[in-house]
Design a protein around this motif. Sequence first.
Motif, mmCIF file in Angstrom:
data_model
loop_
_atom_site.group_PDB
_atom_site.id
_atom_site.type_symbol
_atom_site.label_atom_id
_atom_site.label_comp_id
_atom_site.label_asym_id
_atom_site.label_seq_id
_atom_site.Cartn_x
_atom_site.Cartn_y
_atom_site.Cartn_z
ATOM 1 N N TRP A 34 5.131 12.087 -73.446
ATOM 2 C CA TRP A 34 4.689 12.647 -71.883
ATOM 3 C C TRP A 34 3.620 11.672 -71.614
ATOM 4 N N THR A 35 3.283 10.435 -70.493
ATOM 5 C CA THR A 35 1.471 10.616 -70.067
ATOM 6 C C THR A 35 1.194 11.450 -69.004
ATOM 7 N N SER A 36 2.360 11.441 -67.536
ATOM 8 C CA SER A 36 2.651 11.909 -66.726
ATOM 9 C C SER A 36 3.184 13.427 -66.340
ATOM 10 N N VAL A 37 2.919 14.268 -65.647
ATOM 11 C CA VAL A 37 3.959 15.343 -65.447
ATOM 12 C C VAL A 37 5.107 15.331 -64.493
ATOM 13 N N ARG A 38 4.501 13.812 -63.208
ATOM 14 C CA ARG A 38 5.298 14.094 -62.625
ATOM 15 C C ARG A 38 4.220 13.130 -61.253
ATOM 16 N N SER A 39 5.353 11.421 -60.922
ATOM 17 C CA SER A 39 5.121 10.907 -59.851
ATOM 18 C C SER A 39 6.010 10.555 -59.508
ATOM 19 N N GLY A 40 5.614 10.016 -57.563
ATOM 20 C CA GLY A 40 6.320 9.460 -56.679
ATOM 21 C C GLY A 40 6.590 10.993 -55.804
ATOM 22 N N GLU A 41 7.367 11.096 -54.984
ATOM 23 C CA GLU A 41 7.975 12.216 -53.896
ATOM 24 C C GLU A 41 8.750 13.176 -53.788
ATOM 25 N N ILE A 42 10.277 13.409 -52.960
ATOM 26 C CA ILE A 42 11.274 13.773 -53.515
ATOM 27 C C ILE A 42 12.370 12.996 -53.038
ATOM 28 N N ASP A 43 11.669 12.363 -52.133
ATOM 29 C CA ASP A 43 12.598 11.076 -51.789
ATOM 30 C C ASP A 43 13.092 9.726 -53.221
ATOM 31 N N ASP A 44 11.911 9.639 -53.874
ATOM 32 C CA ASP A 44 12.035 9.012 -55.041
ATOM 33 C C ASP A 44 10.755 9.343 -55.572
ATOM 34 N N PHE A 45 11.049 9.763 -56.913
ATOM 35 C CA PHE A 45 10.235 10.682 -57.977
ATOM 36 C C PHE A 45 10.864 10.049 -59.619
#
Length: 644
Positions: free
Chosen positions: A60-71
């Motif tokens: 993967w290139t990133s662990v997480r993007s976005g917040e709880i309602d759109d991640f």
Amino acid sequence: MSEGNTDDSLSALLDAPLSPLRTEWKVPERVEALAAARAFDHPDRYWEWVAQQMRWSQPWTSVRSGEIDDFRFFEGGKINVADNCVDRWAENPRTAERAAVVWEGEPGDTRTLTYADLAVEVNRLAAGLAGLGVAKGDVVAIYMPNLVEAFTAIHACNRIGAIYTVLFSGFGEDAVASRIEAARAKVVVVADAIYRRGKPIELLSTLRGARSRTPSVEAVVVVDRTGNDVPLQDGEHRYADVCESGAAGIDAVPLDPNEPSFLIFTSGTESRPKGVVHSVGGFLLGTWANAQWQVGYEPGDVYWVAADVGWLTFPIQAVVGGLAGGMTICCFEGALDTPTTARFYEICEKHAVTKVLCAPTLIRMLRKFGDDLAAAHPLGLKLITAQGEPLDGDTFAWATETFDVPVVNAYGQTETGSTWTYPVYGAEDLKAGSVGTPVPGHAFEILDEDGKPVPPGVKGHLVLTAAFPTLARTVWDDHARYIETYFSRYPGKYATNDEAVLDHDGHLWVLGRADDVINVAAHRISTMEIEAVVTAHPGVVEAAVVGVPDATKGTVPIAFVTLAGGADETAVRSEVDTRVTAEIGGYARLAAIHVTSAMPKTRTGKTMRRLLRDVVVHGEPSGDTSAMEDPAALDAVTAVVKGA
């Protein structure tokens, strides 16, 4: 909730003593591992560690993007669920011959598949499904009970990137048709019949009846559960033939971890089935972590997930999370009181079960069967973990003392995709009836009606405040419904729609659905709080409290109870009535106490309280009954109410 005071009815919960984990129950390796996991300075760091426990086709290139309602989690990465749950164990000489699934049918027939065996059958079935035209993104409906073929069908879909949906084997024709139609399933895998309470129940004929309303279905794969070699119709194929056609196998498809993995349809009074969507990598990672902390693999373990494959708990703890952890899963097809009340104990003895997951209903059933039966079958258990409904303190104490094991009470929802708060097995202290503290990677708040956090000791609305991989990503074909249902009331936070309270030891108590809070003469009270008082009576094995309309008070509580053997019904009624009034207050006085031999439940053991309310208010059910296991239980309740 807005007064900032602890209700008198909560005192028993909040004052419950903390039970330090017994020395003989402590597992030092798990204590150390949990401490390391809790030491991560951010949830994303923890989830990155979890991801590192899996096998990836592409990093993967990133662990997480976005917040709880759109991640999104682990963008750029590629992974396959079947590869991680089956192949990597089958390829390892040290684990290839470890039993993956130990299965028993209700008639007593058995079958065991090692990880090597499972890999062969999954690969062949996956290739066979591909030969029937199933491709990445197509939907496959799996309509069967707890069979080995449920494991193979799910992972065959995982292998080729098909989206699966498991249909509860107790569903009738209308429920089957509506869910297949909503999912737009291309293929259905079905057992010809199941065995339940000593008799076969046909599934194939039910599916055939639904086919006129499911034009998307192009092929049906039939598992010959009964051995009757049922004649097939056009478009139907034998499971064995499909596997044979796929003998050459097929490569596992690398998938974006955020792609849809499966749909699970919630039941209820809504006219439209709601298909909750879980993701490929999110569900794999989160359920591995869930099974790791709640149960954990130890050498020699046999883990019995005593739940139906149609309950999300089964994929979480058995098919995906359990196998991802290399566990040996025990799987049973039938009813646990058939042909005798000793069946639970006999399965544990026969298959050397060491850990059990179940609904609290099963523990209450064992308690009802009596101490003598338990004493006659001493078991080598190390853990009992329960989820699905609140676990009352008396049942917790009985199970702890009777089986001499820690009883881990866990909480989660279909939409959360895992249980996320519980005392970690072998590492954390227990408290009878509570659901412990959140495991790593999860965060919550308890809010008042205005969305402001409440202090410990005050009940409020339970919300989750940080994204985590197993959280559902959408509602199938209706993302607006997803946002409206879970994120509209508290923007930026996931609303569980449950009430909860945090005690002064930091343990969480889930009090039940917010819509099960009733208003009695201007007093708000959770029906679960009343149930806790009712079930504390030694003569009561199980209780369900519902609110019904009243011309004077607006709403009044009514209790349904099942009694322990030998209990005096008249005395129990009087004493329960007195207890509720004394411990909660006169406003909570029960308008009626109905003694019944059984209660309507789902196959997963959840009491269907809305049906109890319907019987009192309308004289019959007014909503969906497709998830009910035994219609005779509802008949028993109806007779009791009408008789009263």
